[in-house]
Design a protein around this motif. Sequence first.
Motif, PDB file in Angstrom:
ATOM      1  N   SER A   1       0.817  -1.220   0.000  1.00  0.00           N
ATOM      2  CA  SER A   1       0.000   0.000   0.000  1.00  0.00           C
ATOM      3  C   SER A   1       0.845   1.262   0.000  1.00  0.00           C
ATOM      4  N   VAL A   2       1.997   1.245   0.653  1.00  0.00           N
ATOM      5  CA  VAL A   2       2.835   2.447   0.657  1.00  0.00           C
ATOM      6  C   VAL A   2       3.744   2.516  -0.568  1.00  0.00           C
ATOM      7  N   GLU A   3       3.964   1.403  -1.247  1.00  0.00           N
ATOM      8  CA  GLU A   3       4.857   1.398  -2.396  1.00  0.00           C
ATOM      9  C   GLU A   3       4.134   1.590  -3.721  1.00  0.00           C
ATOM     10  N   LEU A   4       2.858   1.277  -3.755  1.00  0.00           N
ATOM     11  CA  LEU A   4       2.139   1.249  -5.025  1.00  0.00           C
ATOM     12  C   LEU A   4       1.775   2.641  -5.526  1.00  0.00           C
ATOM     13  N   PHE A   5       1.605   3.595  -4.622  1.00  0.00           N
ATOM     14  CA  PHE A   5       1.115   4.917  -5.001  1.00  0.00           C
ATOM     15  C   PHE A   5       2.239   5.950  -4.924  1.00  0.00           C
ATOM     16  N   PRO A   6       2.160   7.034  -5.727  1.00  0.00           N
ATOM     17  CA  PRO A   6       3.198   8.075  -5.693  1.00  0.00           C
ATOM     18  C   PRO A   6       3.185   8.830  -4.378  1.00  0.00           C
ATOM     19  N   SER A   7       4.278   9.526  -4.102  1.00  0.00           N
ATOM     20  CA  SER A   7       4.437  10.199  -2.813  1.00  0.00           C
ATOM     21  C   SER A   7       3.370  11.245  -2.561  1.00  0.00           C
ATOM     22  N   SER A   8       2.923  11.927  -3.605  1.00  0.00           N
ATOM     23  CA  SER A   8       1.921  12.977  -3.434  1.00  0.00           C
ATOM     24  C   SER A   8       0.547  12.422  -3.096  1.00  0.00           C
ATOM     25  N   LYS A   9       0.352  11.116  -3.257  1.00  0.00           N
ATOM     26  CA  LYS A   9      -0.949  10.491  -2.985  1.00  0.00           C
ATOM     27  C   LYS A   9      -0.828   9.323  -2.013  1.00  0.00           C
ATOM     28  N   ARG A  10       0.346   9.092  -1.466  1.00  0.00           N
ATOM     29  CA  ARG A  10       0.585   7.907  -0.641  1.00  0.00           C
ATOM     30  C   ARG A  10      -0.286   7.903   0.617  1.00  0.00           C
ATOM     31  N   GLY A  11      -0.272   8.994   1.363  1.00  0.00           N
ATOM     32  CA  GLY A  11      -1.072   9.055   2.583  1.00  0.00           C
ATOM     33  C   GLY A  11      -2.557   8.966   2.303  1.00  0.00           C
TER      34      GLY A  11
ATOM     35  N   ALA B   1      -5.224 -11.085  -4.503  1.00  0.00           N
ATOM     36  CA  ALA B   1      -3.923 -10.491  -4.167  1.00  0.00           C
ATOM     37  C   ALA B   1      -2.845 -10.930  -5.137  1.00  0.00           C
ATOM     38  N   LEU B   2      -2.979 -12.127  -5.693  1.00  0.00           N
ATOM     39  CA  LEU B   2      -1.984 -12.613  -6.648  1.00  0.00           C
ATOM     40  C   LEU B   2      -1.989 -11.822  -7.951  1.00  0.00           C
ATOM     41  N   LYS B   3      -3.044 -11.034  -8.173  1.00  0.00           N
ATOM     42  CA  LYS B   3      -3.131 -10.195  -9.370  1.00  0.00           C
ATOM     43  C   LYS B   3      -2.469  -8.832  -9.174  1.00  0.00           C
ATOM     44  N   LEU B   4      -2.099  -8.499  -7.956  1.00  0.00           N
ATOM     45  CA  LEU B   4      -1.469  -7.204  -7.690  1.00  0.00           C
ATOM     46  C   LEU B   4      -0.035  -7.195  -8.218  1.00  0.00           C
ATOM     47  N   PRO B   5       0.472  -6.010  -8.600  1.00  0.00           N
ATOM     48  CA  PRO B   5       1.876  -5.934  -9.040  1.00  0.00           C
ATOM     49  C   PRO B   5       2.823  -6.059  -7.852  1.00  0.00           C
ATOM     50  N   ASP B   6       3.923  -6.757  -8.061  1.00  0.00           N
ATOM     51  CA  ASP B   6       4.929  -6.887  -7.004  1.00  0.00           C
ATOM     52  C   ASP B   6       5.800  -5.636  -7.012  1.00  0.00           C
ATOM     53  N   THR B   7       5.809  -4.927  -5.898  1.00  0.00           N
ATOM     54  CA  THR B   7       6.525  -3.648  -5.809  1.00  0.00           C
ATOM     55  C   THR B   7       7.899  -3.813  -5.174  1.00  0.00           C
ATOM     56  N   ARG B   8       8.417  -5.036  -5.155  1.00  0.00           N
ATOM     57  CA  ARG B   8       9.678  -5.307  -4.471  1.00  0.00           C
ATOM     58  C   ARG B   8      10.829  -4.476  -5.040  1.00  0.00           C
ATOM     59  N   ASP B   9      10.896  -4.322  -6.370  1.00  0.00           N
ATOM     60  CA  ASP B   9      11.988  -3.589  -7.019  1.00  0.00           C
ATOM     61  C   ASP B   9      11.532  -2.228  -7.533  1.00  0.00           C
ATOM     62  N   LYS B  10      10.488  -1.695  -6.954  1.00  0.00           N
ATOM     63  CA  LYS B  10       9.922  -0.427  -7.425  1.00  0.00           C
ATOM     64  C   LYS B  10      10.494   0.743  -6.626  1.00  0.00           C
ATOM     65  N   VAL B  11      11.018   1.732  -7.355  1.00  0.00           N
ATOM     66  CA  VAL B  11      11.482   2.956  -6.714  1.00  0.00           C
ATOM     67  C   VAL B  11      10.262   3.795  -6.338  1.00  0.00           C
ATOM     68  N   LEU B  12      10.279   4.419  -5.163  1.00  0.00           N
ATOM     69  CA  LEU B  12       9.145   5.234  -4.734  1.00  0.00           C
ATOM     70  C   LEU B  12       8.913   6.358  -5.737  1.00  0.00           C
ATOM     71  N   SER B  13       7.740   6.355  -6.370  1.00  0.00           N
ATOM     72  CA  SER B  13       7.449   7.338  -7.406  1.00  0.00           C
ATOM     73  C   SER B  13       6.941   8.634  -6.788  1.00  0.00           C
TER      74      SER B  13
END
Length: 692
Positions: free
Chosen positions: A623-633, A680-692
């Motif tokens: 939940s904290v990795e999937l969304f950009p910083s301006s919309k994370r909270g 949940a298995l359909k969600l993208p894996d954010t393991r290697d995702k840089v915080l957008s």
Amino acid sequence: MDDPYQNNVNQQGIEGGEYTYTQEGSGPDGYPYQTDYPQQEEDAASDATEGHDEDDQMYEGEYQGIPHPDEIKEARRAARLEARRKARMATQQEEEDDLPEQYEAIMEDCGHGRFQWMLFFVLGCGLTADGVDGFVVGFVMPSAEKDMCISNADKGMLGLLVYVAMMVGAVIWGGLCDKMGRRKCLIYVLAIDVIFSFLSCFAQGYGFFLFFRFCSGFGIGGAIPVAYSYFTEFLQMDKRGEHVSWLCMFWMLGGLYASFFAWGIIPHYGWGFAIGTEFQMHSWRLYILMCILPALAGLVGLYFMPESPRFLLENGRHDEAWMVLRQVHDTNWKAKGEPERVFTVTNIKTPKTQDDEFIEIQSDTGTAFQRWTVRHITMLQQVMANVMSLSAPEFRLNGLFLVIVWFCLAFSYHGLGVWFPDMIKYMQFEEYESKVKVFHRERVERFHFNFSLVNQVHREGEYIHDKFAEIEIKSVTFEDSLFENCLFEDIRSTNTFFENCTIKNTVFYNTDLWEEKFKDCRMENTTFLHPKKGCHLNFHEENDIVIYMVSFLGSLAVLPGNIISALFMDKMGRIRVIGGSMLISAGCTFLLLLSFSQGVIICWQCLFYGINVASWNGLQVVSVELFPSSKRGTAFGIMNGVCKFAAIIASFIFAAFIGITKIIPIFLAFSALVCGGLLALKLPDTRDKVLS
């Protein structure tokens, strides 16, 4: 490039004392033309122009369709500005694309060390406070309902409103932290919780107690979305999964803290004091006072923590962000024994913000109150715009999947969280009822009852000239009985009732047997002297330590699952952890069909919590990795609000089947977990995702 001929003409005009205006172009005949105007004397010039404004004079070239030189200059200026604007937009887009990578590189340069661990424990105190508040109302309710004479309907209203307040608080504070700042919002959240929890300790009436707990819930409801967003923005990519999972452990510690102190404080009714007859400070109030300490500790710790540098950059506060990042860098490397390492970053790219418009609106407003009003209305509009932007195509599908997974997980977890202790209480009640002693048509005359009456039913009895003095009557029912010339003195009663009885010439002195204890009774010449009005506590029944032990063991069982999920979060990936945990938990629910004793239910509860906690950890990381910083909270606040909404629905549905059937609650929990796990298995894996 300058025209040499034109320069020569201008120079001759200056030297000859004549003013020459030269413009080359094409006249009506197609030939170049040149017009010379002889210099006029000063007086003649003023006479010629008297009564005329320069702006009203018509440029001669207008007759021939020739643009004015000023118009040419304005057009060239506009073209240059447009070119600069396009260049800035291109550069800005490039900078916005580069900001996540640059920020990630800066965080790697700062390293992971003392600063992150200090922030970890400060935010942990805030999350512990949230975990504590989830248990407080349930633990104090058996005592509070007696102390403040709370009816069953009001008791249900209290639990409902507290969760509604937490749901609303999660959404509002999550949105505000994207505009006001993570640290600032978290300070407000914990301060509101501390203030109103403290006031609820001293509330003597149910109305005030309900209001204070509602406000406290509204405050602490924002702790989870704000704290996770705050902590994530201080972590580099390869540390996020593990350390956010470690942070989840503090919610478990909140449950342990609440259960342990409830077990040690609430049953000791004498641990309190009274001021007259109006103000009572019993042990359950002292327990609420103890539950304030985690929030207070977090509030004090936040005073020494800086704002999130990522939030500062997103809002154009470059210099402040640079100072915070340098603080993180210097703190970590000094603790590692390398104080000589220098923070080499000099420039950080910042995205475009709406601050200029925001400041302009404030500066154009008159009084301080008007500026305050405009500021907060504008902020709320920006928060709502942020919420609406989450429906954009790039967020819509993943956001919908995430909402459904949150709902399914919360529905099953909180539903079974209600079912476990209520089922244990029901089994205790059934066991107690099986031992009831029934007396039928007994006649007792001139007898002194100086021993307690416990778990009995007396039907069609006759009690003549009897004395009931200095005893406790617990779980006793008198049905269709006669009391004549009897004395009840210094009686304490719990769950005791007189139904369809006849009471003649009887005195009740200093007892708590009052109107609500007599149902359809006929009274003749009956006197009540010095009655103990109100509600009174009996901790032997109302505060069974088994319930505290069940909550304590359930919270403790989460520890192994927390450790395992934290260690494997980055190795296995978030999606596998979430889906696997939910599907295995679904299988565990079928074991509940084999629960025929209190001990077995406690074992299955611990197993379920220990496995299910991994899905909570993974879901919060995603939940904290999937969304950009301006919309994370904002996004996390909505997810947490959905979680509280699911908890409210589940608590009513699962509680309704206690004592009726096990199959429906177990089937509902199983279905929700399977549905959520597969989705949940359909969600993208954010393991290697840089915080957008």
